[in-house]
Scaffold this motif. Structure first.
Motif, PDB file in Angstrom:
ATOM      1  N   HIS A  88      64.409  10.996  -2.236  1.00 44.40           N
ATOM      2  CA  HIS A  88      64.079  11.019  -0.809  1.00 44.40           C
ATOM      3  C   HIS A  88      63.810  12.452  -0.371  1.00 44.40           C
ATOM      4  O   HIS A  88      64.018  13.392  -1.140  1.00 44.40           O
ATOM      5  CB  HIS A  88      65.165  10.359   0.044  1.00 44.40           C
ATOM      6  CG  HIS A  88      66.512  11.014  -0.001  1.00 44.40           C
ATOM      7  ND1 HIS A  88      67.253  11.155  -1.156  1.00 44.40           N
ATOM      8  CD2 HIS A  88      67.270  11.574   0.979  1.00 44.40           C
ATOM      9  CE1 HIS A  88      68.388  11.758  -0.881  1.00 44.40           C
ATOM     10  NE2 HIS A  88      68.431  12.039   0.404  1.00 44.40           N
ATOM     11  N   HIS A 189      69.270   5.243   4.638  1.00 45.54           N
ATOM     12  CA  HIS A 189      69.656   6.658   4.773  1.00 45.54           C
ATOM     13  C   HIS A 189      68.440   7.428   5.304  1.00 45.54           C
ATOM     14  O   HIS A 189      68.546   8.195   6.263  1.00 45.54           O
ATOM     15  CB  HIS A 189      70.120   7.158   3.416  1.00 45.54           C
ATOM     16  CG  HIS A 189      70.420   8.625   3.347  1.00 45.54           C
ATOM     17  ND1 HIS A 189      71.457   9.212   4.035  1.00 45.54           N
ATOM     18  CD2 HIS A 189      69.806   9.637   2.665  1.00 45.54           C
ATOM     19  CE1 HIS A 189      71.466  10.519   3.778  1.00 45.54           C
ATOM     20  NE2 HIS A 189      70.476  10.798   2.959  1.00 45.54           N
ATOM     21  N   ASP A 208      70.680   8.965  -2.634  1.00 44.78           N
ATOM     22  CA  ASP A 208      71.688   8.872  -1.576  1.00 44.78           C
ATOM     23  C   ASP A 208      71.869   7.446  -1.071  1.00 44.78           C
ATOM     24  O   ASP A 208      72.520   7.225  -0.052  1.00 44.78           O
ATOM     25  CB  ASP A 208      71.308   9.787  -0.390  1.00 44.78           C
ATOM     26  CG  ASP A 208      71.711  11.238  -0.664  1.00 44.78           C
ATOM     27  OD1 ASP A 208      72.217  11.514  -1.763  1.00 44.78           O
ATOM     28  OD2 ASP A 208      71.517  12.082   0.231  1.00 44.78           O
TER      29      ASP A 208
HETATM   30 ZN   LIG Z   1      70.038  12.615   1.787  1.00 44.64          ZN
END
Ligand SMILES: [Zn+2]
Length: 270
Positions: A88, A189, A208
């Motif tokens: 990400h 997230h 994450d």
């Molecule tokens: Zn993160």
């Protein structure tokens, strides 16, 4: 946007010494997998890089904070022109990605990376830039406890725009010989969060999406309902081991506990 001069004068005076040993630590896992960590980075932004060796080429999952040059510190990492796959678009995962010739990330993350990410090595300034109002726990003034080299100035840290050469979607596969990873789009997230699932071994590189700790769903770009769906989706995958974006690897039982804990917790506050 704060000017460089203003940002500099606003920083707290923090004394840090140059690092004398290697900046990155390499931990051989197994099956051609190496976990790379940054011991001098504060917990908030201390992320894992995962170096996976294929027979044709290598993959590096996430690129660390980008404070110390990977190419200078770990020249072997670049011997086989690895593809970096970003789970990400956050600084602790994508900071070092400029060093790679080819970069892959979900197409939603690619849009964020193309604009340049909010970044600072100063705790209070980073919180302000990320739009986090209150710290969950005390954040140090400076997010590194050593300098990668004597001339390094932490006030100059920034992450400029970068191009993703391989935009990814859910279900895409990446084959580097003897090792095929399937992309799972698991937003929550951030909108562009992915995990990478290796069918042969059942290993899941989760970024994450899930790790041993408090899962963060309250950033301005987070979406708790998407997060719930993503964690429910994880239950359908055949996972033997999770190699997360932060902290140590864990097995399927702990994965179930962590996902249940989030799903029950978010249910409780509904
Ligand atoms: Zn993160």
């Amino acid at each position: 946007m704060t000017s460089t001069r203003d940002a500099r004068s606003a920083q707290p005076a923090v004394e840090v010494r140059p690092n004398t040993g290697p900046w990155y630590q390499l931990h051989e896992v197994d099956d051609g997998v190496v976990r790379i960590t940054e011991p001098h980075v504060a917990k908030l932004v201390k992320a894992n890089l995962w170096w996976l060796r294929g027979t044709d080429r290598d993959i590096v999952v996430d690129a660390g904070l980008g404070v110390a040059a990977l190419r200078r510190e770990i020249p072997l990492l670049f011997e086989r022109d690895p593809l970096v796959i970003l789970t990400h678009a956050h600084l602790d995962h994508a900071g070092g990605a400029q060093e790679f010739r080819e970069r892959a990330a979900h197409e939603a993350a690619a849009e964020v990376l193309a604009k340049g990410m909010p970044a600072s090595l100063y705790g209070a300034e980073l919180h302000a830039k990320l739009g986090i109002e209150a710290a969950r726990e005390a954040v140090p003034d400076l997010l590194i406890d050593a300098l990668p080299h004597a001339a390094y100035d932490p006030r100059t840290y920034q992450l400029g725009p970068m191009t993703v050469t391989h935009p990814l979607r859910d279900g895409d596969t990446i084959d580097v010989g003897g090792r095929t990873l399937t992309v799972r789009h698991l937003p929550g997230h951030t909108p562009g969060c992915i995990a990478l699932h290796e069918q042969r071994t059942g290993a899941l590189y989760s970024g994450d999406v899930v790790y041993n700790g408090h899962l963060i769903d309250d950033l301005p770009e987070s979406d708790p309902s998407d997060y719930r769906r993503s964690l429910q989706h994880l239950a359908d995958l055949d996972v033997s081991v999770v190699h997360p974006g932060h902290g140590r690897s864990f097995g399927p039982r702990r994965l179930r506990e962590l996902t249940q804990c989030y799903l029950l917790g978010s249910e409780a506050i509904r």
